[in-house]
Design an enzyme around this catalytic site. Structure first.
Site, PDB file in Angstrom:
ATOM      1  N   CYS A  21       0.820  -1.221   0.000  1.00 29.49           N
ATOM      2  CA  CYS A  21       0.000   0.000   0.000  1.00 29.49           C
ATOM      3  C   CYS A  21       0.844   1.256   0.000  1.00 29.49           C
ATOM      4  CB  CYS A  21      -0.932  -0.002   1.217  1.00 29.49           C
ATOM      5  SG  CYS A  21      -2.150  -1.318   1.156  1.00 29.49           S
TER       6      CYS A  21
HETATM    7  N1  LIG Z   1      -2.608  -6.292   1.600  1.00 30.96           N
HETATM    8  C1  LIG Z   1      -3.149  -5.239   2.180  1.00 30.96           C
HETATM    9  O1  LIG Z   1      -2.861  -4.965   3.332  1.00 30.96           O
HETATM   10  C2  LIG Z   1      -4.156  -4.368   1.453  1.00 30.96           C
HETATM   11  C3  LIG Z   1      -4.945  -3.517   2.217  1.00 30.96           C
HETATM   12  C4  LIG Z   1      -5.888  -2.725   1.592  1.00 30.96           C
HETATM   13  C5  LIG Z   1      -5.990  -2.767   0.199  1.00 30.96           C
HETATM   14  N2  LIG Z   1      -5.196  -3.583  -0.541  1.00 30.96           N
HETATM   15  C6  LIG Z   1      -5.371  -3.573  -1.987  1.00 30.96           C
HETATM   16  O2  LIG Z   1      -6.106  -4.728  -2.364  1.00 30.96           O
HETATM   17  C7  LIG Z   1      -5.653  -5.223  -3.642  1.00 30.96           C
HETATM   18  C8  LIG Z   1      -5.219  -6.661  -3.505  1.00 30.96           C
HETATM   19  O3  LIG Z   1      -4.130  -6.711  -2.601  1.00 30.96           O
HETATM   20  P1  LIG Z   1      -3.677  -8.049  -1.898  1.00 30.96           P
HETATM   21  O4  LIG Z   1      -2.758  -7.645  -0.820  1.00 30.96           O
HETATM   22  O5  LIG Z   1      -4.835  -8.921  -1.566  1.00 30.96           O
HETATM   23  O6  LIG Z   1      -2.849  -8.718  -3.103  1.00 30.96           O
HETATM   24  P2  LIG Z   1      -2.396 -10.240  -3.196  1.00 30.96           P
HETATM   25  O7  LIG Z   1      -1.274 -10.272  -4.164  1.00 30.96           O
HETATM   26  O8  LIG Z   1      -2.220 -10.820  -1.838  1.00 30.96           O
HETATM   27  O9  LIG Z   1      -3.663 -10.962  -3.830  1.00 30.96           O
HETATM   28  C9  LIG Z   1      -4.102 -10.743  -5.120  1.00 30.96           C
HETATM   29  C10 LIG Z   1      -4.537 -12.077  -5.715  1.00 30.96           C
HETATM   30  O10 LIG Z   1      -5.019 -11.835  -7.040  1.00 30.96           O
HETATM   31  C11 LIG Z   1      -4.586 -12.885  -7.880  1.00 30.96           C
HETATM   32  N3  LIG Z   1      -4.593 -12.388  -9.246  1.00 30.96           N
HETATM   33  C12 LIG Z   1      -3.727 -11.509  -9.813  1.00 30.96           C
HETATM   34  N4  LIG Z   1      -4.099 -11.247 -11.073  1.00 30.96           N
HETATM   35  C13 LIG Z   1      -5.211 -11.971 -11.301  1.00 30.96           C
HETATM   36  C14 LIG Z   1      -6.059 -12.116 -12.415  1.00 30.96           C
HETATM   37  N5  LIG Z   1      -5.846 -11.444 -13.535  1.00 30.96           N
HETATM   38  N6  LIG Z   1      -7.098 -12.964 -12.310  1.00 30.96           N
HETATM   39  C15 LIG Z   1      -7.336 -13.634 -11.170  1.00 30.96           C
HETATM   40  N7  LIG Z   1      -6.573 -13.517 -10.066  1.00 30.96           N
HETATM   41  C16 LIG Z   1      -5.527 -12.706 -10.145  1.00 30.96           C
HETATM   42  C17 LIG Z   1      -3.221 -13.249  -7.349  1.00 30.96           C
HETATM   43  O11 LIG Z   1      -2.841 -14.563  -7.716  1.00 30.96           O
HETATM   44  C18 LIG Z   1      -3.407 -13.092  -5.858  1.00 30.96           C
HETATM   45  O12 LIG Z   1      -3.801 -14.303  -5.231  1.00 30.96           O
HETATM   46  C19 LIG Z   1      -4.543  -4.266  -4.069  1.00 30.96           C
HETATM   47  O13 LIG Z   1      -5.085  -3.271  -4.872  1.00 30.96           O
HETATM   48  C20 LIG Z   1      -4.074  -3.675  -2.759  1.00 30.96           C
HETATM   49  O14 LIG Z   1      -3.499  -2.395  -2.935  1.00 30.96           O
HETATM   50  C21 LIG Z   1      -4.291  -4.400   0.069  1.00 30.96           C
END
Ligand SMILES: NC(=O)c1ccc[n+]([C@@H]2O[C@H](COP(=O)([O-])OP(=O)(O)OC[C@H]3O[C@@H](n4cnc5c(N)ncnc54)[C@H](O)[C@@H]3O)[C@@H](O)[C@H]2O)c1
Length: 434
Positions: A271
């Protein structure tokens, strides 16, 4: 619209969650526990197999909860996007990284939207939860989905509702963190709000999806700027021979108008180091250069270099140099007590030390091995012998499982970039703070 709202309320709606990572998996489990049939979609087959076997890989998800929703059939995972045709509600939680030049990379959102366009049907709610720049939902996704003939606010409902999960936070989880919701139209908002009200305690609605997108990215800009401010303070305090933590804690005694942030070796996670650049990029479209964002990025990204340079000074005082120095790194992940090593400044610090031929070893819960500029390291354990044999113990993450008394008593020198040794009782003449 009414039919969809009824399905949401009586739990017959089928919920698709795309992206089963730190955000998507906890959300999938929450929705399944709420009583929906949840279809989780992820591009990585290994993750899909693990979910279907209830083999948990996200520490914020309770093993028992995952087992329960897999066993009772409420949650199933797949790599196949065609299950979207069976979904009434689709939540998108895919990554939003940066390109090497720090520009938004929304390719995962585009890919998922393209897949959705193949299977979208009337009476469908689509919500983007990934952090992104204002306009992604209505300027980028909407035209792709309405090209199918669906009409937004009438047969298709679209909203942005940012995930605000704070990994490792024991008090606030997905269900009790205030949920922002902004619809593309008023009826989109009504449907989206109804959906989130079923599972999340507090909902805050805003006038448009763009406002929700801006609010989420601004939250992260706020943290980035404030962290940069205290990082700069720490550098100044170092020059002036003061303890920055003492200064911050003193300022924090003010009953109003001050909020403490603490310095560190840099920012990490998915983030703070990334999201502000999404807004900086978008702002240029409006002839505005968001200087706070760029400046904060510059200071925060400079911190690993500052840490490496100060470590060099610390060793110098003992007649040592970085070349050949045995540095025992404590902590790898970007924050304490989590296993997430994405964008962690610890790797950057290690890379800079490795470049100067320092001999590195590391101790870190959750991280069995790391790769630093094509060289890999296996984690080791924290022992008296290892501390005593090192030239310096370098604390980069303040994990609560570390025995800081042991570290201070047995390492010849401790460079503590997190103020993790603050409660150590032993004399701390060998401890240097950030
Ligand atoms: N991790 C955090 O603390 C957090 C907090 C708030 C917001 N976010 C936001 O949430 C979003 C996701 O973050 P995250 O931490 O869960 O990421 P992550 O990498 O843990 O998870 C994302 C998942 O999406 C899958 N993926 C990627 N491309 C794909 C596609 N085209 N089709 C299907 N699946 C696909 C990946 O394999 C992965 O399992 C981001 O935008 C992030 O900025 C994250």
């Amino acid at each position: 619209m009414q039919k969809l709202i009824e399905k949401i309320k009586d739990r017959t709606a089928v919920v698709g969650i795309v992206g089963l990572g730190y955000v998507g998996l906890p959300l999938a489990v929450l929705q399944a526990k709420t009583g929906y049939r949840v279809l989780g979609i992820d591009g990585v087959s290994e993750k899909v197999e693990r979910v279907n076997k209830a083999d948990n890989y996200i520490s914020d998800v309770a093993d028992a909860d995952l087992q329960q929703v897999i066993r009772n059939g409420r949650l199933t995972a797949t790599c196949d996007f065609n299950v979207l045709r069976d979904c009434d509600v689709v939540l998108i939680c895919v990554p939003t990284p940066l390109t090497p030049n720090k520009e938004p990379d929304i390719s995962a959102i585009l890919k998922v939207t393209g897949e959705l366009a193949k299977y979208a049907h009337p009476d469908m709610l689509v919500v983007l939860e990934s952090t992104t720049y204002p306009g992604t939902t209505d300027e980028v996704m909407l035209p792709i989905l309405t090209a199918t003939g669906l009409k937004v606010g009438d047969t298709l409902f679209m909203a942005f509702s940012p995930e605000r999960v704070d990994p490792g936070n024991r008090s606030f989880k997905t269900h009790n963190t205030f949920k922002l919701v902004g619809g593309v139209t008023r009826s989109c908002l009504t449907v989206a709000r109804t959906f989130y009200e079923q599972s999340i305690v507090k909902i805050f609605t805003v006038s448009h999806s763009r406002v929700a997108e801006m609010a989420k990215v601004f939250e992260n800009v706020f943290r980035s700027v404030n962290i940069a401010l205290v990082n700069e303070l720490a550098i100044l305090c170092d020059r002036m021979g003061m303890n920055a933590y003492e200064v911050i804690d003193a300022a924090a005694t003010k009953n109003f108008g001050f909020m403490p942030f603490y310095p560190g070796p840099g920012v990490g996670g998915h983030c703070i180091p990334l999201d502000p650049y999404y807004l900086a990029w978008k702002s240029k479209e409006y002839d505005l250069h968001t200087r706070f964002i760029e400046l904060a990025g510059e200071i925060n990204e400079g911190m690993p270099y500052y840490v490496a340079a100060k470590l060099q000074r610390i060793l110098n005082r003992r007649g040592l140099c970085l070349n050949g120095a045995k540095i025992l790194v404590l902590g790898i992940t970007y924050k304490a007590d989590v296993g997430d090593e994405r964008e962690t400044p610890a790797i950057k610090v290690m890379e800079l030390l490795q470049r100067e031929q320092a001999q590195l070893a590391y101790v870190a819960p959750f991280v069995p091995s790391v790769s630093v500029a094509e060289r890999s390291y296996e984690g080791t354990t924290l022992t008296v012998e290892r501390l005593a044999a090192s030239d310096c113990a370098l604390i980069l993450t303040a994990h609560s499982s570390f025995d800081y008394d042991l570290v201070v008593r047995h390492a010849p020198v401790v460079y503590d970039t997190r103020n993790a040794t603050k409660n150590v009782q032993a004399a701390k003449t060998n401890v240097f703070l950030l």
